[in-house]
Write a protein that holds these residues in place. Structure first.
Motif: not given
Length: 446
Positions: A305-310, A388-409
């Motif tokens: 998947p991709t993740f936000q840089k940092g 139920h999903l318990y999460g720190i932070g918000t992450r709705m998709n495996d790709e940060v930007d589903p319209e730009q797969p493979g790109v870490d923004p």
């Protein structure tokens, strides 16, 4: 006609903790029993797409609250009113040739089974059960795989984690049932059986990680751990809205057993910071681990998947467990290589979270039934409940930007669907539960 749908859950009831997208299994083509003029008996199995750990193991990893599924097998049993199995159907290639994509009333995969000739059900009352699971499962699946035609189906299957399995936390699996199906002579029917995700999910998606000499891991730890999953007391409904928590059919169930609790904590997930940062250093003097060019995506070679840089991420499916009175349920720890805790954050449910108002239904291992009702949920001491999903932070998709797969923004502009939690100057973590996951819980750091 009789159609059975297997729907797969999702991230997640989530954790930023959200109710995740549920992966659910249905047996149905509509709502309720329907007479069919030609007397056909058709079951449509549907598995709705649902939630996901970063570790490579049996079952799919959890990267976000995105709805998806990777199970290979679905097994269905029809039992008469004595519990005798009168029909069995096994599908061993579910996620490939064994099913097709559907988008009506949800999204996932489905297949249709028609009972013909000797398989047709005689007039009477029946129960239907279905389970969706991975081929190379870390659960001991004898209770599922050994039940054959003419055998006796045992409700409330207990699935222990295999001896020697690397994964002791949990693995995604789906199940559901119809408690009563009445077949009338000369008439057909269709009736849904919905298979929902049977485990919880938990993740930490963070940024701005404090620099401390020798820091190596960020660990999400819990006050308890169950080592067996109980398949029973199902939520056999087609839940709507991935992790929205607005469905009237949302349930709060702890279906884990063979548990451990006490003075120690139990690791859910561990983020190795050396896999996310080239150097664990603070060269700019801001007391945070340097990001920028120092950051790397440890999964980029896989194409996802991709993740936000940092940022850094760690998550797992979890066998549900009940809260331990007087103990913090989840804690995020920054440790050195030897496990010494350098800093920690309490992970709390928000004060307005719906779970805090609920009485939790729990499996009672002594009476082997669902007789335990658990109250007293609080922001600090709360149960991790099924689907139920318990999460720190918000992450709705495996790709940060589903319209730009493979790109870490880059982190700006901020994306409300992908927002790692800052650990800078935070003392409290807020969890959210997410899937079609039933609920997504937003967690707070303390």
């Amino acid at each position: 006609m009789k159609k059975n749908y297997l729907l797969g859950m999702a991230l997640m009831a989530s954790l930023s903790f959200y109710s995740c997208d549920k992966e659910v299994v249905y047996v149905q083509d509509g709502n309720g029993v329907e007479s069919v003029t030609d007397g056909a008996q058709i079951i449509t199995l549907q598995v709705e797409n649902g939630g996901d750990g970063l570790a490579t193991r049996a079952g799919r990893p959890l990267y976000s609250a995105e709805a998806k599924q990777t199970i290979e097998n679905v097994k269905l049993w029809i039992c008469d009113n004595t519990g005798k199995v009168v029909y069995v159907k096994e599908i061993s290639d579910w996620n490939t040739d064994g099913s097709t994509v559907y988008t009506t009333g949800g999204h996932g995969r489905q297949t249709t089974i028609e009972l013909k000739d000797a398989d047709k059900l005689a007039a009477g009352t029946y129960k239907i059960y279905a389970v969706g699971y991975s081929s190379n499962s870390d659960y001991t699946l004898d209770a599922v795989t050994s039940v054959a035609k003419e055998g006796t189906f045992k409700e409330n299957m207990v699935l222990p984690i295999k001896d020697g399995a690397a994964n002791k936390i949990g693995e995604e699996i789906f199940a559901g049932q119809i408690m009563e199906l009445t077949v009338t002579e000369g008439k057909g029917f269709k009736e849904p059986i919905v298979l929902n995700r049977q485990v919880a999910g938990a993740f930490a998606y963070v940024k701005d990680i404090p620099y401390m000499e020798g820091a190596k891991y960020l660990k999400l730890v819990a006050s308890a751990q169950n080592e067996s999953l109980v398949l029973g007391h199902f939520n056999s409904f087609d839940l709507t809205g991935n992790g929205s928590g607005n469905d009237v059919n949302v349930k709060y169930v702890v279906n884990g057993t063979n548990g451990k609790s006490g003075s120690e904590t139990y690791e859910i997930s561990s983020i190795d910071l050396t896999q996310w940062f080239t150097n664990i250093a603070d060269n700019d003097g801001d007391n945070l681990i340097d990001a920028g060019d120092n950051w790397k995506n440890p999964y980029s070679s896989e194409g996802h998947p991709t993740f936000q840089k940092g940022s850094a991420f760690g998550g797992e499916f979890v066998i549900p467990f009940a809260h331990v009175d007087g103990k913090q349920t989840l804690t995020l720890q920054l440790t050195n290589e030897g496990g010494t805790v350098l800093r920690s954050w309490k992970v709390n449910l928000g004060s307005a979270d719906e779970q805090l108002k609920q009485t939790i239904t729990c499996w009672n291992s002594e009476s082997t039934d669902w007789s335990t009702s658990l109250s007293g949920e609080s922001s600090n001491t709360y149960s991790l409940v099924r689907n139920h999903l318990y999460g720190i932070g918000t992450r709705m998709n495996d790709e940060v930007d589903p319209e730009q797969p493979g790109v870490d923004p880059d982190p700006d502009p901020e994306d409300p669907d992908d927002k790692p939690e800052s650990l800078n100057n935070k003392q409290e973590l807020v969890l959210k539960v997410n899937d079609n996951w039933e609920v997504i819980h937003g967690m707070e750091l303390d």
